[in-house]
Write a protein that holds these residues in place. Structure first.
Motif, PDB file in Angstrom:
ATOM      1  N   HIS A 264     102.855   8.768  67.959  1.00 51.26           N
ATOM      2  CA  HIS A 264     103.107   8.971  66.506  1.00 51.26           C
ATOM      3  C   HIS A 264     101.691   8.704  65.793  1.00 51.26           C
ATOM      4  O   HIS A 264     101.303   9.399  64.978  1.00 51.26           O
ATOM      5  CB  HIS A 264     104.384   8.408  66.045  1.00 51.26           C
ATOM      6  CG  HIS A 264     104.506   8.781  64.668  1.00 51.26           C
ATOM      7  ND1 HIS A 264     104.659   9.908  64.129  1.00 51.26           N
ATOM      8  CD2 HIS A 264     104.536   7.889  63.634  1.00 51.26           C
ATOM      9  CE1 HIS A 264     104.716   9.979  62.860  1.00 51.26           C
ATOM     10  NE2 HIS A 264     104.777   8.757  62.266  1.00 51.26           N
ATOM     11  N   VAL A 265     101.555   7.398  65.987  1.00 54.33           N
ATOM     12  CA  VAL A 265     100.466   6.660  65.196  1.00 54.33           C
ATOM     13  C   VAL A 265      99.017   6.794  66.042  1.00 54.33           C
ATOM     14  O   VAL A 265      99.007   6.610  66.966  1.00 54.33           O
ATOM     15  CB  VAL A 265     100.742   5.139  64.929  1.00 54.33           C
ATOM     16  CG1 VAL A 265      99.544   4.453  64.379  1.00 54.33           C
ATOM     17  CG2 VAL A 265     101.937   4.806  64.305  1.00 54.33           C
ATOM     18  N   PRO A 266      97.846   7.367  65.430  1.00 51.78           N
ATOM     19  CA  PRO A 266      96.789   7.460  66.334  1.00 51.78           C
ATOM     20  C   PRO A 266      96.177   6.307  66.384  1.00 51.78           C
ATOM     21  O   PRO A 266      96.381   5.151  65.821  1.00 51.78           O
ATOM     22  CB  PRO A 266      95.908   8.448  65.016  1.00 51.78           C
ATOM     23  CG  PRO A 266      96.748   8.866  64.040  1.00 51.78           C
ATOM     24  CD  PRO A 266      97.947   7.869  64.213  1.00 51.78           C
ATOM     25  N   VAL A 267      95.344   6.308  67.699  1.00 47.98           N
ATOM     26  CA  VAL A 267      94.727   4.881  68.179  1.00 47.98           C
ATOM     27  C   VAL A 267      93.407   4.951  67.208  1.00 47.98           C
ATOM     28  O   VAL A 267      92.635   5.729  66.883  1.00 47.98           O
ATOM     29  CB  VAL A 267      94.567   4.878  69.510  1.00 47.98           C
ATOM     30  CG1 VAL A 267      96.019   5.137  70.315  1.00 47.98           C
ATOM     31  CG2 VAL A 267      93.457   6.052  70.043  1.00 47.98           C
ATOM     32  N   LEU A 288      96.437   3.129  61.564  1.00 50.20           N
ATOM     33  CA  LEU A 288      96.133   3.323  62.926  1.00 50.20           C
ATOM     34  C   LEU A 288      96.682   2.166  63.756  1.00 50.20           C
ATOM     35  O   LEU A 288      97.195   1.057  63.393  1.00 50.20           O
ATOM     36  CB  LEU A 288      94.629   3.316  62.941  1.00 50.20           C
ATOM     37  CG  LEU A 288      93.996   4.305  62.073  1.00 50.20           C
ATOM     38  CD1 LEU A 288      92.434   4.348  62.259  1.00 50.20           C
ATOM     39  CD2 LEU A 288      94.444   6.001  62.550  1.00 50.20           C
ATOM     40  N   MET A 289      96.768   2.601  65.213  1.00 50.71           N
ATOM     41  CA  MET A 289      97.166   1.623  66.198  1.00 50.71           C
ATOM     42  C   MET A 289      95.752   0.829  66.602  1.00 50.71           C
ATOM     43  O   MET A 289      94.792   1.495  67.016  1.00 50.71           O
ATOM     44  CB  MET A 289      97.992   2.162  67.235  1.00 50.71           C
ATOM     45  CG  MET A 289      98.492   1.057  68.188  1.00 50.71           C
ATOM     46  SD  MET A 289      99.008   1.833  69.767  1.00 50.71           S
ATOM     47  CE  MET A 289      97.551   1.756  70.668  1.00 50.71           C
ATOM     48  N   ALA A 290      95.937  -0.320  66.697  1.00 52.16           N
ATOM     49  CA  ALA A 290      94.942  -1.204  67.315  1.00 52.16           C
ATOM     50  C   ALA A 290      93.344  -1.276  66.784  1.00 52.16           C
ATOM     51  O   ALA A 290      92.261  -1.328  67.437  1.00 52.16           O
ATOM     52  CB  ALA A 290      94.569  -0.967  69.064  1.00 52.16           C
ATOM     53  N   VAL A 291      93.637  -1.346  65.180  1.00 51.31           N
ATOM     54  CA  VAL A 291      92.492  -1.683  64.525  1.00 51.31           C
ATOM     55  C   VAL A 291      92.161  -3.053  64.892  1.00 51.31           C
ATOM     56  O   VAL A 291      92.820  -4.023  64.869  1.00 51.31           O
ATOM     57  CB  VAL A 291      92.685  -1.454  62.979  1.00 51.31           C
ATOM     58  CG1 VAL A 291      91.484  -1.558  62.094  1.00 51.31           C
ATOM     59  CG2 VAL A 291      93.067  -0.082  62.788  1.00 51.31           C
ATOM     60  N   PRO A 292      90.808  -3.328  65.105  1.00 52.52           N
ATOM     61  CA  PRO A 292      90.214  -4.811  65.354  1.00 52.52           C
ATOM     62  C   PRO A 292      90.601  -5.673  64.027  1.00 52.52           C
ATOM     63  O   PRO A 292      90.498  -5.061  63.031  1.00 52.52           O
ATOM     64  CB  PRO A 292      88.801  -4.413  65.479  1.00 52.52           C
ATOM     65  CG  PRO A 292      88.508  -2.937  66.085  1.00 52.52           C
ATOM     66  CD  PRO A 292      89.800  -2.208  65.313  1.00 52.52           C
ATOM     67  N   GLU A 293      91.082  -6.804  64.259  1.00 49.23           N
ATOM     68  CA  GLU A 293      91.519  -7.599  63.164  1.00 49.23           C
ATOM     69  C   GLU A 293      90.376  -7.771  62.219  1.00 49.23           C
ATOM     70  O   GLU A 293      90.763  -7.962  61.073  1.00 49.23           O
ATOM     71  CB  GLU A 293      91.859  -8.789  63.724  1.00 49.23           C
ATOM     72  CG  GLU A 293      93.295  -9.242  63.217  1.00 49.23           C
ATOM     73  CD  GLU A 293      93.792 -10.592  63.941  1.00 49.23           C
ATOM     74  OE1 GLU A 293      94.293 -10.261  64.981  1.00 49.23           O
ATOM     75  OE2 GLU A 293      94.160 -11.443  63.193  1.00 49.23           O
ATOM     76  N   GLU A 294      89.007  -7.836  62.539  1.00 51.25           N
ATOM     77  CA  GLU A 294      88.061  -8.407  61.736  1.00 51.25           C
ATOM     78  C   GLU A 294      87.868  -7.184  60.815  1.00 51.25           C
ATOM     79  O   GLU A 294      87.574  -7.173  59.571  1.00 51.25           O
ATOM     80  CB  GLU A 294      86.955  -8.781  62.479  1.00 51.25           C
ATOM     81  CG  GLU A 294      86.178  -7.653  63.411  1.00 51.25           C
ATOM     82  CD  GLU A 294      86.628  -7.653  64.861  1.00 51.25           C
ATOM     83  OE1 GLU A 294      87.657  -8.102  64.768  1.00 51.25           O
ATOM     84  OE2 GLU A 294      85.938  -7.081  65.702  1.00 51.25           O
ATOM     85  N   TYR A 319      95.815  -0.305  74.440  1.00 53.17           N
ATOM     86  CA  TYR A 319      94.624   0.481  73.702  1.00 53.17           C
ATOM     87  C   TYR A 319      93.381   0.368  74.985  1.00 53.17           C
ATOM     88  O   TYR A 319      92.888   1.358  75.210  1.00 53.17           O
ATOM     89  CB  TYR A 319      94.308  -0.306  72.594  1.00 53.17           C
ATOM     90  CG  TYR A 319      92.881   0.375  72.015  1.00 53.17           C
ATOM     91  CD1 TYR A 319      93.025   1.609  71.504  1.00 53.17           C
ATOM     92  CD2 TYR A 319      91.759  -0.277  72.173  1.00 53.17           C
ATOM     93  CE1 TYR A 319      91.788   2.276  70.895  1.00 53.17           C
ATOM     94  CE2 TYR A 319      90.485   0.211  71.770  1.00 53.17           C
ATOM     95  CZ  TYR A 319      90.726   1.523  71.074  1.00 53.17           C
ATOM     96  OH  TYR A 319      89.577   1.732  70.608  1.00 53.17           O
ATOM     97  N   ASN A 320      93.521  -0.533  75.699  1.00 49.43           N
ATOM     98  CA  ASN A 320      92.571  -0.875  76.554  1.00 49.43           C
ATOM     99  C   ASN A 320      92.660   0.064  77.723  1.00 49.43           C
ATOM    100  O   ASN A 320      91.841   0.680  78.308  1.00 49.43           O
ATOM    101  CB  ASN A 320      92.305  -2.481  77.150  1.00 49.43           C
ATOM    102  CG  ASN A 320      91.647  -3.189  75.949  1.00 49.43           C
ATOM    103  OD1 ASN A 320      90.540  -2.739  75.453  1.00 49.43           O
ATOM    104  ND2 ASN A 320      91.746  -4.741  75.999  1.00 49.43           N
ATOM    105  N   LEU A 321      94.026   0.026  78.369  1.00 52.90           N
ATOM    106  CA  LEU A 321      94.281   0.872  79.235  1.00 52.90           C
ATOM    107  C   LEU A 321      94.041   2.355  78.842  1.00 52.90           C
ATOM    108  O   LEU A 321      93.446   3.265  79.586  1.00 52.90           O
ATOM    109  CB  LEU A 321      95.894   1.021  79.544  1.00 52.90           C
ATOM    110  CG  LEU A 321      96.287   0.000  80.592  1.00 52.90           C
ATOM    111  CD1 LEU A 321      97.993   0.060  80.348  1.00 52.90           C
ATOM    112  CD2 LEU A 321      95.766  -0.092  81.926  1.00 52.90           C
TER     113      LEU A 321
END
Ligand SMILES: [Zn+2]
Ligand SMILES: [Zn+2]
Length: 364
Positions: A264-267, A288-294, A319-321
């Protein structure tokens, strides 16, 4: 002279009508209204008739159709020949034989009936939301029609319903029973009263079972194989995934089969992040999913929303997979109601589908 004056008046009336906010919904909704569709980022497809008009004469036709569509938006009535328009793309996955599927999402069915009239808050939700997304059923009809016409199955990437009501669940059930649908959950599958509902796991768990009964595949994690291509649907609708989903995903991709991933949510990818952040002129997260925290630190938005959208350990692992598995051939997503194709890695494209859009993929 009289003729000139009346012509001038007509031009003034026509131009000024373009700036009259006829209805608040028409101006503010990012769902199905004429104005936002007119300025949609997919200019090739005519918003009025759903056809592709190219070249100089095509642009001319499209201009007049856009004007017609604009007035449709003001009076709230659209042409009867369908709400959806369709875009086309190809995925080179290495299929045993070529096949097609239609990707759609964010239908947001927003209806209610007497079974829920006792819940005043839900009735209020339904009234407001129906104004916001009133063309949902026509989109479902169009999807059925197109899927039958081309003999394709439908990958629905969530938010099929807008909130949990008996009527919405019935419609979803009928749609998935009468069509070949492979779906993943969207956040709205677990919404009840919309505005007060954040990404609340307890609420999801309270409705999860009855929502699932309206779908034919497990909307939290499912696998389907078509001509040697593995479709994997993962529920990341709260901008994160859970460890059990990552573990199952790792197992499923280990056999090296080509994979098309439905979320559902884009990476996160830099291009879609930029697109999302420039979309509105008010503070908002990127959804989005897995946006870098910084990067999230620059959001300047409601702290709890930022907190909700932070990637947990399982989400980063997922995300890394994704970015390190060359057998993942495409990602199809929704959630943000606009068409955008992002380049997640040099070889992996992610297709975000707009509301009212069906993306027809030929898989080879
Ligand atoms: Zn949505
Ligand atoms: Zn959503």
């Amino acid at each position: 002279m009289k003729k000139k004056i009346s012509l001038l008046l007509s031009v003034i009336v026509l131009l000024s009508s373009c700036f009259i906010p006829a209805s608040a919904d028409v101006i503010t909704s990012n769902h199905n209204d004429g104005i936002s569709r007119m300025f949609n980022d997919r200019p090739d497809f005519c918003l009025y008739c759903g056809e592709l008009h190219t070249g100089t004469s095509g642009a001319f036709v499209r201009f007049f159709h856009d004007v017609a569509y604009f007035f449709c938006g003001i009076v709230g009535k659209y042409p009867e020949n369908g709400r959806m328009w369709f875009s086309y793309d190809t995925v080179d996955a290495g299929a045993d034989e070529p096949f097609c599927f239609i990707h759609a999402g964010d239908t947001h069915v927003s209806l209610i009936d007497e079974r829920d009239y006792g819940d005043a808050r839900l009735v209020d939700t339904a009234e407001k939301r129906f104004d916001y997304c009133p063309y949902d059923l026509r989109c479902l009809d169009d999807l059925s029609f197109k899927a039958n016409e081309i003999g394709a199955f439908i990958v629905h990437t969530g938010d099929l319903i807008d909130f949990v009501s008996q009527k919405n669940l019935d419609i979803a059930k009928e749609f998935t029973a009468n069509n070949d649908v492979f779906a993943c959950a969207g956040n709205h599958e677990y919404h009840v009263y919309i505005w007060d509902d954040g990404d609340d796991v307890a609420r999801r768990e309270s409705v999860e079972q009855k929502v699932q009964e309206s779908f034919t595949n497990d909307i939290r994690f499912s696998v389907r194989i078509e001509h040697g291509v593995k479709f994997i649907a993962v529920d990341n609708s709260f901008h994160t995934v859970e460890q059990w989903q990552v573990d199952r995903f790792r197992e499923e991709i280990a056999d090296g089969m080509p994979v098309i991933l439905a979320l559902h949510v884009p990476v996160y990818a830099p291009d879609i992040f930029e697109f999302q952040m420039n979309k509105y002129d008010y503070p908002h997260p990127a959804w989005l999913m897995a946006v870098p925290e910084e990067i999230m630190a620059e959001y300047n938005y409601e702290p709890q929303w930022i907190e909700e959208q932070k990637a947990n350990e399982a989400t980063n692992e997922f995300y890394n997979l994704i970015i390190n598995s060359p057998n993942i051939k495409a990602i199809v997503t929704g959630h943000d109601h606009a068409h955008f194709v992002s380049q997640v890695t040099p070889t992996l494209k992610q297709y975000m589908v707009a509301t009212d859009e069906g993306q027809i993929f030929a898989v080879r």
